[in-house]
Design an enzyme around this catalytic site. Structure first.
Site, PDB file in Angstrom:
ATOM      1  N   ASN A  10       7.107  -1.469   3.776  1.00 21.35           N
ATOM      2  CA  ASN A  10       8.391  -1.411   3.064  1.00 21.35           C
ATOM      3  C   ASN A  10       8.357  -0.409   1.904  1.00 21.35           C
ATOM      4  O   ASN A  10       9.004  -0.602   0.877  1.00 21.35           O
ATOM      5  CB  ASN A  10       8.829  -2.803   2.579  1.00 21.35           C
ATOM      6  N   ARG A  13       9.132   3.992   5.782  1.00 22.21           N
ATOM      7  CA  ARG A  13      10.171   4.083   6.809  1.00 22.21           C
ATOM      8  C   ARG A  13      11.372   3.193   6.542  1.00 22.21           C
ATOM      9  O   ARG A  13      12.526   3.653   6.606  1.00 22.21           O
ATOM     10  CB  ARG A  13       9.577   3.746   8.190  1.00 22.21           C
ATOM     11  N   ASP A 123       4.559   6.097  11.746  1.00 24.29           N
ATOM     12  CA  ASP A 123       4.239   5.821  10.350  1.00 24.29           C
ATOM     13  C   ASP A 123       3.790   7.117   9.660  1.00 24.29           C
ATOM     14  O   ASP A 123       2.772   7.695  10.042  1.00 24.29           O
ATOM     15  CB  ASP A 123       3.102   4.795  10.325  1.00 24.29           C
TER      16      ASP A 123
HETATM   17  P1  4NP Z   1       5.644   1.976   5.982  1.00 23.80           P
HETATM   18  O1  4NP Z   1       4.319   2.831   5.742  1.00 23.80           O
HETATM   19  O2  4NP Z   1       5.258   0.824   6.880  1.00 23.80           O
HETATM   20  O3  4NP Z   1       6.567   2.937   6.657  1.00 23.80           O
HETATM   21  O4  4NP Z   1       6.140   1.520   4.619  1.00 23.80           O
HETATM   22  C1  4NP Z   1       3.123   2.269   5.283  1.00 23.80           C
HETATM   23  C2  4NP Z   1       2.960   2.009   3.958  1.00 23.80           C
HETATM   24  C3  4NP Z   1       1.764   1.474   3.503  1.00 23.80           C
HETATM   25  C4  4NP Z   1       0.740   1.218   4.387  1.00 23.80           C
HETATM   26  C5  4NP Z   1       0.919   1.469   5.728  1.00 23.80           C
HETATM   27  C6  4NP Z   1       2.109   1.995   6.181  1.00 23.80           C
HETATM   28  N1  4NP Z   1      -0.483   0.706   3.915  1.00 23.80           N
HETATM   29  O5  4NP Z   1      -1.389   0.490   4.744  1.00 23.80           O
HETATM   30  O6  4NP Z   1      -0.626   0.455   2.710  1.00 23.80           O
END
Ligand code: 4NP
Length: 153
Positions: A10, A13, A123
């Site tokens: 969060n 994306r 991601d």
């Molecule tokens: P999101 O991206 O799922 O698009 O917000 C990520 C943000 C942080 C992490 C992985 C994906 N993380 O591993 O901290």
């Protein structure tokens, strides 16, 4: 219509998807409630990733005020659609949903929308800054498709 965008953290994306959908819905005069959440709790309370904020600011859309939160059980009752960015998010949401009604609301974001041939929103977190512009374009396309689908219901 109430729509929840969901990714892992969060901070990349789903807050981008939230900002883009809210912006495009407003432009079209479509009344929507939009929010976002993560399946994980790693970034609860944090602002979106600086690279995500920058990609949005290049299009004059601010997501500066958003803060990370984790998906909650009530989300499956409150929202009409719970949209997963990728297959891992989809699997986690289906596992978390408390009942069939909740599970029926869960879909891959790109199932509903025109998508440049992609099924998942990749991601961008571990990739180069340019990945956030790719994410923006994919989500803008998908949000336009989603709004077309909503407008024609
Ligand atoms: P999101 O991206 O799922 O698009 O917000 C990520 C943000 C942080 C992490 C992985 C994906 N993380 O591993 O901290």
């Amino acid at each position: 219509m109430k729509i929840l965008m969901v990714c892992l953290g969060n901070i990349c994306r789903s807050p981008m998807a939230e900002g883009i959908l809210r912006h495009l819905a407003h432009q079209r005069g479509i009344d929507l409630i939009v929010d976002s959440a993560g399946t994980a709790d790693y970034h609860v309370g944090e602002a979106p990733d600086a690279r995500a904020r920058a990609a949005m600011m290049r299009r004059s859309i601010s997501i500066e005020d958003l803060r990370g939160r984790q998906v909650a059980l009530q989300d499956f009752t409150y929202f009409d659609m719970v949209l997963a960015m990728d297959n891992n998010n989809l699997r986690d949401l289906l596992r978390l949903a408390p009942n069939d009604e909740g599970r029926r609301k869960v879909e891959l974001m790109l199932t509903l929308a025109s998508t440049m041939g992609m099924r998942e929103v990749p991601d961008p977190y571990y990739g180069p800054d340019s990945g956030f512009d790719d994410t923006y374009h994919l989500l803008e396309n998908a949000c336009n498709g989603l709004l077309d689908a909503i407008a024609h219901r």
